[in-house]
Design an enzyme around this catalytic site. Sequence first.
Site, short mmCIF file in Angstrom:
data_model
loop_
_atom_site.label_atom_id
_atom_site.label_comp_id
_atom_site.label_asym_id
_atom_site.label_seq_id
_atom_site.Cartn_x
_atom_site.Cartn_y
_atom_site.Cartn_z
N SER A 246 -38.02 57.35 5.96
CA SER A 246 -38.47 56.05 5.48
C SER A 246 -39.98 56.06 5.35
CB SER A 246 -38.05 54.96 6.46
OG SER A 246 -38.87 55.03 7.61
N LYS A 247 -40.51 54.93 4.89
CA LYS A 247 -41.96 54.80 4.69
C LYS A 247 -42.72 55.12 5.97
CE LYS A 247 -42.82 52.27 0.61
NZ LYS A 247 -41.62 51.51 0.20
N ARG A 248 -42.08 54.83 7.10
CA ARG A 248 -42.75 55.08 8.38
C ARG A 248 -43.03 56.57 8.61
NH1 ARG A 248 -38.63 52.82 11.27
NH2 ARG A 248 -38.12 51.50 9.50
N GLY A 250 -44.49 58.37 6.69
CA GLY A 250 -45.75 58.73 6.04
C GLY A 250 -45.54 59.20 4.62
#
Length: 475
Positions: A246-248, A250
């Site tokens: 996911s976006k988390r 990076g």
Amino acid sequence: MRLAPSPTGTLHIGTARTAVFNWLFARRQGGEFLLRIEDTDRERSRPEYTANILEGLQWLGLHWDGEPVVQSARIGEHRAAIQQLLDSGQAYRCFATEAELTAMRDQQAASKQAPRYDNRHRQLTAEQQQTFIAEGREATVRFKIDDDATITWSDLVRGDMRWSGSDLGGDMVIARRAPADQIGDPLYNLVVVVDDIAMAISHVIRGEDHIANTAKQLLLYAALGTEPPIFAHTPLILNQEGKKLSKRDGVTSVSDFQAMGYTPEALANYMTLLGWSPPEGMGERFTLAEAATVFDFERVNRAGARFDWDKLNWLNGQVLHELGPDALRQQLLPLWAAQGWGTAPGPAQADPTWQADLCSLIGPSLSLLADGVEQARPFFTTPELQESASSQLASEGARPALAALLERLPEGPLSADQAQTLLTEAATAAGVKKGVIMKSLRAALLGSLQGPDLLATWLLLHRSGDDRARIARCL
Ligand code: GLU
């Protein structure tokens, strides 16, 4: 085959991998790979995201056939399909307000039931409808989903699939709220089906997060009287911890990988391996065109594919090594120029042959293009002496050996044979082993005890006229 990205963000690695599988399968089958921009979410869709997606696909070499279809331009067709479903009684207007739906879901939560629409407005009489309209209520359009419907399909990746209508959350909204004499904005599952029919899509290849949508969409195909396409649901991409990437995490956009210095060849190769295993004997480094000759869904795994940076870096290194010195130089020139290196005409460092020889020297140890900046640095600028280099130079016999070498160093060209002879002579003159002078010379030239082949390093620095001063500074 088609890719149907939503331009609500930059080209995500998951979408790009879906694109790879679509492209490979289309090429393998001699079919077409079409592109549809799903921009019906007007608030979140942006033209710059569309541009980023198109650029990213092109950069990866995933060229599509024909012009991209823009979904929002087809709203007339979407509304016509909704009207058809209303006319045939397979869809109806639902006047439930947001507050009523929230109350319904709260009640379901309180009695530990799964949230679902209870089909409360499926059988409204004309009178009841008139009452709601008179109250000023707007209506969504809902598509009927029978609880006892059984939905089956044979998925190219997951095999036989079976869903029950009762697991689909009740009658499905296919058009947003609008005055009851109009049809509001058509919603995802409906528009995808209408567009896939219009585009004559034979195979829908997409992430497994769409499986529940597929069940709903199959009901829509039947309601619209069309044979459905074949479906293939590809495994999710997982992060190092085994959770959905996911976006988390990076780096998730193709443009991020591009900015980090990955080559499109390596990234496309790597994405092919995210969920697909090449046949025996093929190895893991291949081009998209090579993969397209053997790609099939039998070798696509059902399990999620874990993102493996080491493998991506290895592949990128392979691609850089395959480039050869001249092509590598072409790729590195802009990065070097950004550092102010190798551009001024005159000095040896701006000479294409010298630069290509530098690329031959450092090429084999690059994994990212950016490594070609770090490894070229001591050839363009004089490096500081690191501690390890200083202590080598302080060791017994080091300085006398370098002094003996400097005395014998010719002003003009130096061949590899001459250089070897000079090392032996200087070592003998200073009474040290050859290893001492070699280690000391490396320390003097590179300021470090690590680096590429010593002799080749020295010859390059001799050609650029830098060896003398670097040795002299250590004496
Ligand atoms: N627009 C959808 C998405 O971005 C894909 C729809 C599809 O492939 O059917 O997830």
